[in-house]
Design a protein around this motif. Structure first.
Motif, short mmCIF file in Angstrom:
data_model
loop_
_atom_site.label_atom_id
_atom_site.label_comp_id
_atom_site.label_asym_id
_atom_site.label_seq_id
_atom_site.Cartn_x
_atom_site.Cartn_y
_atom_site.Cartn_z
N PHE A 302 0.83 -1.20 0.00
CA PHE A 302 0.00 0.00 0.00
C PHE A 302 0.87 1.25 0.00
O PHE A 302 1.89 1.32 0.70
CB PHE A 302 -0.92 0.02 1.22
N PHE A 303 0.41 2.26 -0.76
CA PHE A 303 1.10 3.53 -0.87
C PHE A 303 0.07 4.65 -0.72
O PHE A 303 -1.04 4.55 -1.23
CB PHE A 303 1.81 3.65 -2.22
N VAL A 304 0.46 5.71 -0.03
CA VAL A 304 -0.44 6.86 0.19
C VAL A 304 0.11 8.06 -0.56
O VAL A 304 1.30 8.41 -0.40
CB VAL A 304 -0.58 7.18 1.68
N ASN A 305 -0.75 8.68 -1.36
CA ASN A 305 -0.36 9.85 -2.13
C ASN A 305 -0.99 11.11 -1.54
O ASN A 305 -2.20 11.15 -1.31
CB ASN A 305 -0.79 9.70 -3.59
N TYR A 306 -0.17 12.12 -1.28
CA TYR A 306 -0.63 13.43 -0.82
C TYR A 306 -0.31 14.45 -1.91
O TYR A 306 0.81 14.48 -2.42
CB TYR A 306 0.12 13.87 0.44
N ALA A 307 -1.27 15.33 -2.23
CA ALA A 307 -1.05 16.23 -3.36
C ALA A 307 -1.43 17.68 -3.02
O ALA A 307 -2.22 17.93 -2.11
CB ALA A 307 -1.87 15.77 -4.57
N HIS A 308 -0.83 18.61 -3.80
CA HIS A 308 -1.18 20.05 -3.84
C HIS A 308 -0.63 20.83 -2.64
O HIS A 308 -1.19 21.87 -2.27
CB HIS A 308 -2.70 20.26 -3.95
N MET A 309 0.47 20.37 -2.03
CA MET A 309 1.00 21.06 -0.86
C MET A 309 1.77 22.33 -1.25
O MET A 309 2.16 22.53 -2.41
CB MET A 309 1.87 20.10 -0.06
N GLN A 310 1.98 23.20 -0.26
CA GLN A 310 2.65 24.48 -0.49
C GLN A 310 4.10 24.27 -0.94
O GLN A 310 4.77 23.33 -0.49
CB GLN A 310 2.66 25.31 0.80
N PRO A 311 4.58 25.15 -1.81
CA PRO A 311 6.00 25.06 -2.19
C PRO A 311 6.90 25.28 -0.99
O PRO A 311 6.66 26.15 -0.14
CB PRO A 311 6.16 26.18 -3.22
N GLY A 312 7.92 24.45 -0.89
CA GLY A 312 8.88 24.55 0.21
C GLY A 312 8.41 23.94 1.51
O GLY A 312 9.17 23.94 2.49
N VAL A 314 7.15 20.66 1.91
CA VAL A 314 7.28 19.21 1.98
C VAL A 314 8.59 18.88 2.68
O VAL A 314 9.68 19.25 2.21
CB VAL A 314 7.22 18.58 0.58
N ARG A 315 8.51 18.16 3.81
CA ARG A 315 9.65 18.02 4.70
C ARG A 315 10.52 16.80 4.44
O ARG A 315 11.60 16.68 5.02
CB ARG A 315 9.17 17.97 6.15
N PHE A 316 10.06 15.87 3.60
CA PHE A 316 10.78 14.62 3.46
C PHE A 316 11.09 14.35 1.99
O PHE A 316 10.39 14.78 1.08
CB PHE A 316 9.98 13.47 4.06
N GLU A 317 12.16 13.57 1.79
CA GLU A 317 12.61 13.18 0.46
C GLU A 317 12.63 11.66 0.35
O GLU A 317 12.57 10.95 1.37
CB GLU A 317 14.01 13.75 0.21
N PRO A 318 12.73 11.12 -0.88
CA PRO A 318 12.77 9.67 -1.04
C PRO A 318 13.86 9.03 -0.19
O PRO A 318 14.99 9.52 -0.10
CB PRO A 318 13.05 9.51 -2.54
N GLY A 319 13.49 7.95 0.48
CA GLY A 319 14.40 7.24 1.37
C GLY A 319 14.20 7.58 2.83
O GLY A 319 14.64 6.82 3.71
N ASP A 320 13.54 8.70 3.14
CA ASP A 320 13.32 9.09 4.53
C ASP A 320 12.26 8.20 5.18
O ASP A 320 11.29 7.79 4.53
CB ASP A 320 12.86 10.54 4.63
N ARG A 321 12.44 7.93 6.46
CA ARG A 321 11.43 7.23 7.24
C ARG A 321 10.54 8.27 7.94
O ARG A 321 11.02 9.30 8.42
CB ARG A 321 12.07 6.34 8.30
#
Length: 414
Positions: A302-312, A314-321
């Motif tokens: 399962f994967f959860v997608n979040y969309a349309h957030m403010q620029p700058g 988003v606190r996490f990048e690929p690989g982060d827990r």
């Protein structure tokens, strides 16, 4: 001179030969007769279920199945689908779970390309009960039931073909048998904390999400089958106060977005600008449709997608827990968005476009009301008038259910 036979005649001769060769004279090793298969039946419309449905509990107190049947007209004449039944093929007697008349079909069948006849009054744009010669269409179905879920479905469709030979003008077919998926439905925490959040364009019959089928990489996909656009009203029932073209006028703008479960980030974007509310952006590349987004792998496929957030934000990048309840960004108006909101959907793969949408439930929430309908929601979002609310909704705290379309909820911390 060789005279070619009609295909139907050839089929008839072949069937006769097969029956004469394999007739009831043969026996099994135990002396019982070999069953003779029934003669094949010509069906002017063929079909199949596009993605096996999974049952889930809804906030209305019922259990639900949501899925699509692909239908193709193999005739050289238009056909009208005059009725559809969804049957429980796993139960004795094959009881009926859903019955649609011709008018119902006209509101749920979307021909590919363009309809060959105008839609029925009140039907969504692009929908019709008629398939042109050779045309495919997608029939969007929603079943409600109580108790044990069906294990297998089959569909009985009634077809009228006015231009066909007399013996084929009215037919009833059984097609599109499918095993119901008995897999796990993930239980998630809240994506936001606070009051007066509106589950806009949510399951189970919202045209904008539940029926958002896209042809991608040679296959039809419905990633947003169970998506929600979360918006927020104030105690006055208004979604925004002030200048409509200013994102900061909207009650939800800047709210913290929370991880709904522990997981690993597999994709994120943080660089797209805010859009001006009031209209969708023109010529937006499909890769930017979700704006600044984050995809969270929560395990078990399962994967959860979040969309349309403010620029700058988003606190996490690929690989982060990420841990459940952590802030992952802030609600914005980036990408293909007409007003600030948080789009969330659960899917069976890491691509927010190329995965199939799957159901999930929220572990704890309180329903405090319900918007009267999509038109009432659109009026409030578009003009700033207070939301028109449905009467008679009882405040209720619920557990492990999917929050359905237009419900207004409170999410508590903890």
């Amino acid at each position: 001179m060789y005279t070619p036979r009609r295909p139907f005649a050839v089929l008839g001769v072949c069937a006769a030969l097969v029956l004469s060769a394999c007739g009831g004279g043969e026996e099994n090793g135990d002396g019982t007769a070999v069953p003779v298969p029934p003669d094949p039946v010509l069906t002017p419309v063929v079909g199949s279920v596009m993605f096996a449905p999974t049952p889930f509990a809804g906030s209305d107190g019922s259990d639900h199945l949501v899925y699509e049947v692909s239908l193709t007209n193999f005739m050289r004449t238009p056909v009208t689908i005059t009725g559809v039944k969804a049957l429980d093929a796993g139960a004795d007697g094959t009881p009926e779970l859903l019955g649609l008349d011709q008018a119902d079909v006209g509101e749920r069948l979307k021909p590919t390309g363009a309809p060959s006849v105008p839609p029925r009054p009140g039907a969504p744009e692009g929908y019709s009960d008629v398939l042109a010669p050779g045309q495919n269409g997608v029939l969007f179905l929603h079943l409600e039931f109580e108790g044990a879920a069906p294990t297998k479905l089959v569909h009985e469709i009634s077809v009228r073909a006015d231009g066909a030979p007399p013996e084929m003008r009215e037919t009833t077919e059984r097609i599109a048998e499918v095993e119901v998926n008995d897999g796990v439905v993930p239980v998630l925490g809240p994506p936001l904390i606070g009051e007066h959040y509106i589950a806009a364009d949510a399951c189970c019959d919202a045209v904008r999400h539940t029926r958002a089928i896209l042809p991608l990489d040679g296959a039809p996909v419905v990633a947003q089958r169970y998506a929600v656009d979360w918006e927020q009203a104030g105690p006055d029932g208004k979604i925004f106060v002030g200048e409509a073209r200013n994102p900061a006028s909207y009650r939800i703008f800047g709210d913290d977005v929370l991880a709904v479960a522990d997981g690993s980030v597999v994709a994120s974007r943080n660089d797209l600008p805010e859009q001006v509310p009031g209209e969708f952006p023109a010529n937006l590349p499909i890769a930017e449709a979700d704006g600044n987004n984050l995809v969270l792998d929560i395990g078990d496929g399962f994967f959860v997608n979040y969309a349309h957030m403010q620029p700058g934000s988003v606190r996490f990048e690929p690989g982060d827990r990420v841990r459940r309840g952590e802030v992952i960004g802030k609600v914005g108006n980036t990408g293909n968005s007409v007003a600030p909101h948080l789009h969330v959907h659960v899917m069976n793969g890491p691509s927010f476009l190329m995965s199939q949408g799957v159901p999930s439930v929220t572990d704890l929430f309180t329903i405090t009301g319900r918007v009267a309908g999509t038109a009432a929601f659109d009026a409030s979002e578009g003009t700033g008038v207070p939301l028109e609310m449905a009467p008679g909704v009882t405040v209720s705290t619920q557990q492990d259910r999917m929050i359905l379309d237009q419900n207004v909820v409170t999410f508590r911390a903890g």
